[in-house]
Write an enzyme that holds these catalytic residues in place. Structure first.
Site, PDB file in Angstrom:
ATOM      1  N   ASP A  73       0.813  -1.215   0.000  1.00 23.20           N
ATOM      2  CA  ASP A  73       0.000   0.000   0.000  1.00 23.20           C
ATOM      3  C   ASP A  73       0.848   1.267   0.000  1.00 23.20           C
ATOM      4  O   ASP A  73       0.549   2.225  -0.713  1.00 23.20           O
ATOM      5  CB  ASP A  73      -0.928   0.013   1.223  1.00 23.20           C
ATOM      6  CG  ASP A  73      -2.013  -1.036   1.130  1.00 23.20           C
ATOM      7  OD1 ASP A  73      -2.306  -1.501   0.012  1.00 23.20           O
ATOM      8  OD2 ASP A  73      -2.574  -1.407   2.180  1.00 23.20           O
ATOM      9  N   GLU A 104       1.357  -1.209   5.435  1.00 25.06           N
ATOM     10  CA  GLU A 104       0.023  -1.616   5.011  1.00 25.06           C
ATOM     11  C   GLU A 104      -0.989  -0.629   5.580  1.00 25.06           C
ATOM     12  O   GLU A 104      -0.938  -0.281   6.771  1.00 25.06           O
ATOM     13  CB  GLU A 104      -0.274  -3.029   5.505  1.00 25.06           C
ATOM     14  CG  GLU A 104      -1.572  -3.612   4.999  1.00 25.06           C
ATOM     15  CD  GLU A 104      -1.560  -3.904   3.500  1.00 25.06           C
ATOM     16  OE1 GLU A 104      -2.642  -4.174   2.943  1.00 25.06           O
ATOM     17  OE2 GLU A 104      -0.476  -3.854   2.876  1.00 25.06           O
ATOM     18  N   LYS A 106      -5.045   0.262   6.085  1.00 28.50           N
ATOM     19  CA  LYS A 106      -6.414  -0.248   6.069  1.00 28.50           C
ATOM     20  C   LYS A 106      -7.278   0.592   6.999  1.00 28.50           C
ATOM     21  O   LYS A 106      -6.805   1.481   7.694  1.00 28.50           O
ATOM     22  CB  LYS A 106      -6.437  -1.718   6.501  1.00 28.50           C
ATOM     23  CG  LYS A 106      -5.827  -2.667   5.467  1.00 28.50           C
ATOM     24  CD  LYS A 106      -6.669  -2.749   4.213  1.00 28.50           C
ATOM     25  CE  LYS A 106      -6.112  -3.727   3.173  1.00 28.50           C
ATOM     26  NZ  LYS A 106      -4.920  -3.194   2.468  1.00 28.50           N
TER      27      LYS A 106
END
Length: 241
Positions: A73, A104, A106
């Site tokens: 990401d 990452e 999220k």
């Protein structure tokens, strides 16, 4: 003339990030769109405030043996000394030698997401990296040791709300090898980092988590040093395959 307030400026930086992440969470229903928007919020923060020697982007990482990482990401990579970065159809591919950190991003942190982020980080750390001796006017410096690649996790919330408690620690210590997460931010609650001196995680619950995370990340990048001199010829060999 109004007086400047450093405290207010730093608080505003965090509030901007938290608000943008909250809008993404509420405004987008499609998981892919929501994920892309969240990543863009974090990338925008890093691109704005990291020193210009660094660049942040969603990317794959490749090594000179032809191995690719999973899609990451947020990759923080060198743009001062790295001689090439591939872009093709809006996809970015970064050579392993130029990577400083992979994160990452999220919406919500839970045990499964931590494991997923650890797997992503490990896919980068396992790649082969070259390092050449560095010539200078009076001779050659030995090849630099490879710098450690930082791994991290960026989310808006945590299922362990309101505190970062023991459950998160349990998930993080499940992989302290290739998948170790060195740093992370849960924008609504706090940030965490792996303390090398104690081999344990520290969890910081504060009212400006995004700003605190940014400062901690910059500090860790400062101690990472500079990426090694890449062996371009090792990549050039693929021209004949």
């Amino acid at each position: 003339m109004a007086e400047w307030s450093l405290s207010q400026l730093l608080s505003s930086l965090h509030e901007d990030i938290q608000q943008r992440l909250a809008v993404v969470r509420k405004s987008f229903n499609h998981p892919g769109t929501k994920g892309d928007a969240s990543e863009n919020v974090w990338i925008s923060l890093l691109e704005t405030y990291l020193p210009k020697r660094y660049q942040a982007a969603k990317a794959h990482v490749v090594d000179s043996l032809g191995n690719f990482s999973q899609q990451i990401d947020v990759v923080i990579f060198d743009r001062q000394y790295s001689p090439f970065i591939f872009t093709y159809e809006n996809e970015t591919i970064v050579p392993a030698e130029s990577v400083y950190a992979v994160l990452e991003a999220k919406q919500t942190a839970d045990a499964s997401l931590v494991a997923y982020a650890q797997e992503k980080v490990a896919s980068v750390r396992r790649l082969h990296r070259t390092s050449l001796p560095i010539p200078y006017a009076k001779g050659t410096y030995p090849a630099k040791p490879l710098i450690p690649i930082l791994g991290g996790l960026l989310t808006f919330e945590s299922e362990w709300n309101p505190a970062l408690g023991l459950s998160l620690d349990k998930a993080l210590i499940a992989d302290l090898e290739d998948g170790r997460l060195d740093i992370g931010c849960i924008a609504a609650h706090g940030h965490f980092f792996f303390d090398q001196s104690t081999s344990a995680y520290s969890f910081v619950d504060e009212n400006k988590p995004a700003t605190a995370f940014l400062f901690k990340l910059i500090s860790q990048l400062q101690f990472s040093g500079t990426v090694p001199m890449i062996d371009i010829e090792a990549y050039a060999k693929w021209l004949t395959k």
